[in-house]
Design an enzyme around this catalytic site. Structure first.
Site, PDB file in Angstrom:
ATOM      1  N   LYS A   1      52.173  47.534  -7.592  1.00  0.00           N
ATOM      2  CA  LYS A   1      53.204  48.002  -8.630  1.00  0.00           C
ATOM      3  C   LYS A   1      53.558  46.635  -8.986  1.00  0.00           C
ATOM      4  CE  LYS A   1      54.692  52.484  -7.171  1.00  0.00           C
ATOM      5  NZ  LYS A   1      55.383  53.135  -6.210  1.00  0.00           N
TER       6      LYS A   1
ATOM      7  N   GLN B   1      60.278  54.414  -3.026  1.00  0.00           N
ATOM      8  CA  GLN B   1      58.905  54.828  -2.494  1.00  0.00           C
ATOM      9  C   GLN B   1      59.145  55.871  -1.434  1.00  0.00           C
ATOM     10  OE1 GLN B   1      55.970  53.390  -3.581  1.00  0.00           O
ATOM     11  NE2 GLN B   1      55.189  54.906  -2.400  1.00  0.00           N
TER      12      GLN B   1
ATOM     13  N   ASP C   1      60.111  57.960 -12.062  1.00  0.00           N
ATOM     14  CA  ASP C   1      59.110  58.987 -11.476  1.00  0.00           C
ATOM     15  C   ASP C   1      59.328  60.253 -11.882  1.00  0.00           C
ATOM     16  OD1 ASP C   1      57.430  57.696  -9.469  1.00  0.00           O
ATOM     17  OD2 ASP C   1      58.979  57.444  -7.967  1.00  0.00           O
TER      18      ASP C   1
END
Length: 283
Positions: A53, A97, A120
């Site tokens: 990322k 995460q 997300d």
């Protein structure tokens, strides 16, 4: 012989577009998209993903911050960090995460991230917006699948679409996106009866159950489009999807390989969501 949908090439093209849009946004508004990634604990797969990322942010010209917290981090400490990032104007996207260590509440963290920075698209507010078709962000993997279909010239409208898997991260939102594109959608799962029979109806089959090589050629209709979301590791260490590529590929019209299919798109769509969040911040 199926056409291979090359996720690496499509991902590269989209990242180039994101980079150009970022340069224009910085030039016109002075705002550079910013992404903060939080990882708790020492999970090796998560650490690789976080590094990727960071690399993607650098590639498209984003500002990024990463927070690698120890396994012992408390819920209060994690919540405080999220609150701080919610207030930080340089950060437009916050990603925590998953999975988190067992003692931490994932739902509490998801609820705490501002819906405007939830790149997300896990917050219930954003999930609800996806249901009604009025959204800013889409979950990254389903959005990546839709981009692969669109850029491969595959029409969804009017097609029989079968999604195997009902997770909140892939299966459910994937079904909604295919529905928004006017597909006729069936969602299958572990309790589905006559699964092979249902799969054989599919013009577009999305495999997302996390079982290596589960879908075989006899489960696929001649000429179907097969999208393999699975990412599994065989006993010999090789990566494989949920689809048995060798037996399915000769019957399919289009198929995504593993690796190199859906995988590269997930982080690319995260970049797209972060760019969208930055643009929304200056409206």
């Amino acid at each position: 012989m199926a056409n291979i949908i090359n996720g690496k090439e499509i991902s590269k093209a989209i990242r180039e577009e994101i980079k150009e849009s970022t340069e224009l946004l910085v030039r016109d508004t002075g705002v550079r998209p910013g992404l903060a990634v939080i990882i708790v604990g020492e999970d090796p797969a998560s650490q690789v993903y976080v590094r990727n990322k960071k690399k993607a942010c650098d590639e498209v010209g984003f500002y990024s911050e990463s927070y690698e917290l120890p396994e012992s981090t408390t819920q209060e400490e994690l919540n405080a960090l999220v609150d701080k990032l919610n207030r930080n104007d340089k950060i437009h996207g916050i990603l925590c995460q998953l999975p988190l260590p067992k003692h931490l509440d994932e739902n509490e963290v998801i609820m705490r991230i501002s819906p405007a920075k939830d790149v997300d698209a896990f917050h219930p507010e954003n999930v609800g917006k996806i249901m009604i078709g009025d959204y800013s962000f889409l979950p990254c993997t389903p959005a990546g699948v839709m981009a692969l279909l669109e850029r491969s010239g595959i029409e969804v409208s009017g097609k029989e679409c079968v999604v195997v898997g009902r997770s909140n991260i892939v299966g459910k939102p994937q079904a909604m996106l295919l529905l928004h594109a006017n597909g006729t959608v069936t969602i299958c799962h572990s309790r589905t009866k006559n699964l092979a029979e249902v799969c054989r109806r599919a013009d577009i089959l999305v495999a997302a159950i996390g079982k290596a090589d589960f879908f075989t050629g006899d489960m696929v209709k001649e000429g179907a489009v097969v999208i393999d979301v699975g990412m599994n590791r065989r006993a010999d260490g090789k990566l494989t999807g949920d689809v048995d590529f060798a037996s399915v590929e000769p019957k399919a019209s289009y198929i995504t390989p593993v690796p190199g299919g859906v995988g590269p798109m997930t982080i690319t769509m995260l970049m797209q969501n972060t760019l969208t969040a930055a643009k929304n911040s200056v409206k």
